[in-house]
Design a protein around this motif. Structure first.
Motif, short mmCIF file in Angstrom:
data_model
loop_
_atom_site.label_atom_id
_atom_site.label_comp_id
_atom_site.label_asym_id
_atom_site.label_seq_id
_atom_site.Cartn_x
_atom_site.Cartn_y
_atom_site.Cartn_z
N VAL A 5 -1.31 1.06 4.20
CA VAL A 5 -0.24 1.93 3.70
C VAL A 5 -0.33 3.31 4.33
O VAL A 5 -1.38 3.71 4.84
N VAL A 6 0.77 4.00 4.28
CA VAL A 6 0.80 5.38 4.75
C VAL A 6 0.97 6.30 3.54
O VAL A 6 1.43 5.84 2.49
N PRO A 7 0.61 7.56 3.69
CA PRO A 7 0.75 8.48 2.56
C PRO A 7 2.17 8.50 2.03
O PRO A 7 3.13 8.47 2.81
N GLY A 8 2.31 8.53 0.72
CA GLY A 8 3.63 8.57 0.11
C GLY A 8 4.17 7.20 -0.22
O GLY A 8 5.21 7.07 -0.87
N GLU A 9 3.46 6.16 0.21
CA GLU A 9 3.94 4.80 -0.07
C GLU A 9 3.64 4.43 -1.52
O GLU A 9 2.57 4.71 -2.04
N ARG A 10 4.61 3.78 -2.13
CA ARG A 10 4.49 3.37 -3.53
C ARG A 10 3.52 2.21 -3.64
O ARG A 10 3.62 1.24 -2.89
N THR A 54 -5.10 8.35 -4.20
CA THR A 54 -3.78 8.07 -4.76
C THR A 54 -3.33 9.27 -5.60
O THR A 54 -4.13 10.13 -5.94
N TYR A 55 -2.05 9.31 -5.90
CA TYR A 55 -1.54 10.30 -6.84
C TYR A 55 -0.42 9.66 -7.65
O TYR A 55 0.12 8.62 -7.27
N VAL A 56 -0.14 10.28 -8.79
CA VAL A 56 0.84 9.71 -9.70
C VAL A 56 2.01 10.66 -9.88
O VAL A 56 1.83 11.87 -10.02
N GLU A 57 3.19 10.11 -9.79
CA GLU A 57 4.39 10.89 -10.08
C GLU A 57 5.29 10.06 -10.97
O GLU A 57 5.68 8.96 -10.61
N GLU A 58 5.56 10.60 -12.14
CA GLU A 58 6.43 9.93 -13.12
C GLU A 58 6.03 8.47 -13.34
O GLU A 58 6.86 7.57 -13.30
N SER A 67 -8.72 2.61 0.58
CA SER A 67 -9.97 2.72 1.31
C SER A 67 -9.69 3.21 2.73
O SER A 67 -8.80 2.71 3.40
N GLN A 68 -10.46 4.19 3.15
CA GLN A 68 -10.27 4.74 4.50
C GLN A 68 -11.42 4.38 5.40
O GLN A 68 -11.66 5.04 6.40
N ALA A 69 -12.13 3.32 5.06
CA ALA A 69 -13.29 2.93 5.85
C ALA A 69 -12.95 2.82 7.32
O ALA A 69 -11.95 2.21 7.69
N GLY A 70 -13.78 3.43 8.15
CA GLY A 70 -13.60 3.32 9.59
C GLY A 70 -12.50 4.19 10.16
O GLY A 70 -12.24 4.16 11.35
N ARG A 71 -11.85 4.96 9.32
CA ARG A 71 -10.78 5.81 9.84
C ARG A 71 -11.10 7.27 9.54
O ARG A 71 -11.77 7.58 8.58
N SER A 72 -10.60 8.10 10.39
CA SER A 72 -10.81 9.52 10.18
C SER A 72 -9.46 10.19 10.02
O SER A 72 -8.82 10.54 10.98
N ILE A 73 -9.04 10.30 8.77
CA ILE A 73 -7.72 10.83 8.49
C ILE A 73 -7.87 12.14 7.71
O ILE A 73 -8.67 12.22 6.80
N ILE A 121 2.27 5.14 -9.02
CA ILE A 121 1.10 5.48 -8.21
C ILE A 121 1.47 5.39 -6.73
O ILE A 121 2.02 4.38 -6.28
N PHE A 122 1.17 6.47 -6.00
CA PHE A 122 1.45 6.52 -4.56
C PHE A 122 0.15 6.71 -3.78
O PHE A 122 -0.84 7.25 -4.31
N ALA A 123 0.17 6.32 -2.53
CA ALA A 123 -0.97 6.56 -1.65
C ALA A 123 -0.93 8.01 -1.18
O ALA A 123 0.12 8.51 -0.79
N SER A 124 -2.08 8.68 -1.19
CA SER A 124 -2.13 10.05 -0.65
C SER A 124 -2.82 10.06 0.71
O SER A 124 -2.99 11.11 1.32
N ALA A 125 -3.23 8.90 1.18
CA ALA A 125 -3.91 8.82 2.47
C ALA A 125 -3.53 7.51 3.15
O ALA A 125 -3.06 6.57 2.51
N MET A 126 -3.75 7.47 4.45
CA MET A 126 -3.52 6.23 5.17
C MET A 126 -4.77 5.36 5.01
O MET A 126 -5.88 5.85 5.04
N GLY A 127 -4.58 4.09 4.82
CA GLY A 127 -5.74 3.21 4.67
C GLY A 127 -5.32 1.87 4.11
O GLY A 127 -4.13 1.53 4.11
N SER A 128 -6.30 1.10 3.66
CA SER A 128 -5.96 -0.20 3.10
C SER A 128 -6.08 -0.18 1.58
O SER A 128 -6.92 0.50 1.01
N VAL A 129 -5.19 -0.95 0.96
CA VAL A 129 -5.10 -0.98 -0.50
C VAL A 129 -6.22 -1.85 -1.06
O VAL A 129 -6.44 -2.97 -0.61
#
Ligand code: ZN
Length: 210
Positions: free
Chosen positions: A7-12, A25-29, A50-56, A32-40
């Protein structure tokens, strides 16, 4: 959403009724949305990224960013910020940027941060009321990381317009030697902008963000 999807940041991701929000993650109304790129990753009723192996990294205060002016309102210019890669890390722009079109009236620095106190009256009146216009590509510095946008300032020599078009005819612009104005190649119109010291220097711009 199934596990291990990228997922990319901002994805539901899910609702709070389905999962408890976890890392990155973050919550709006209630959503739950992703706040970082990575795997769910979802386990034990908790959903996280999870951002394992990535440097974001997330763009933050004082960083230089590059973007395009997408909307021009009365007192504010909206800038769509590009994600950038610096020193092998991906910096993600989660929000748009905004530039306040009118600088503080007294005391505060002008767009260029230059003191024009001793300039002749005519020169002072030539100071552009807007540092850039719709369609310009700019370099800005993140002054504040607000909740819903990055507030950008053009207070450094390298900040300002790095490419743009004539406000009258859309023609190509060339910078004068003093770097104070952009002259239209087609109609000769003098476009007043806050011009970056890196105007049309693509190699140096790349180096700034390398
Ligand atoms: Zn023109």
């Amino acid at each position: 959403m199934s596990g291990n999807a990228m997922v990319v940041p901002g994805e539901r991701l899910a609702t709070e009724e389905e999962f408890v929000p976890g890392d990155n993650t973050y919550v709006e109304e209630g959503v739950i949305f992703a706040s970082a790129m990575g795997s769910v990753v979802s386990e034990g009723g908790k959903i996280s990224i999870s951002q394992a192996g990535r440097s974001i990294k997330i763009i933050g205060r004082d960083m230089m960013v590059i973007g395009k002016v997408t909307e021009s309102a009365k007192s504010v210019l909206f800038v769509e910020i590009d994600s950038i890669n610096m020193q092998g890390k991906d910096y993600l722009a989660l929000k748009d940027g905004k530039i306040l079109a009118k600088p503080p009236r007294s005391g505060g620095p002008r767009f260029g941060g230059r003191d024009r106190g001793d300039a002749p009256r005519e020169a002072r009146e030539e100071t552009p009321t807007r540092p850039c216009i719709l369609g310009d590509t700019i370099i800005g510095r993140v002054q504040f990381n607000d909740k819903d946008s990055y507030q950008l300032t053009l207070d450094r020599p390298e900040t300002g317009v790095i490419s743009g078009r004539c406000s009258l005819c859309g023609g190509e612009l060339s910078c004068n030697e003093e770097r104070t104005a952009l002259i239209c190649v087609d109609c000769g119109h003098v476009n007043k902008r806050k011009i970056s010291s890196l105007y049309n220097k693509s190699e140096e711009i790349k180096r700034l963000f390398a």
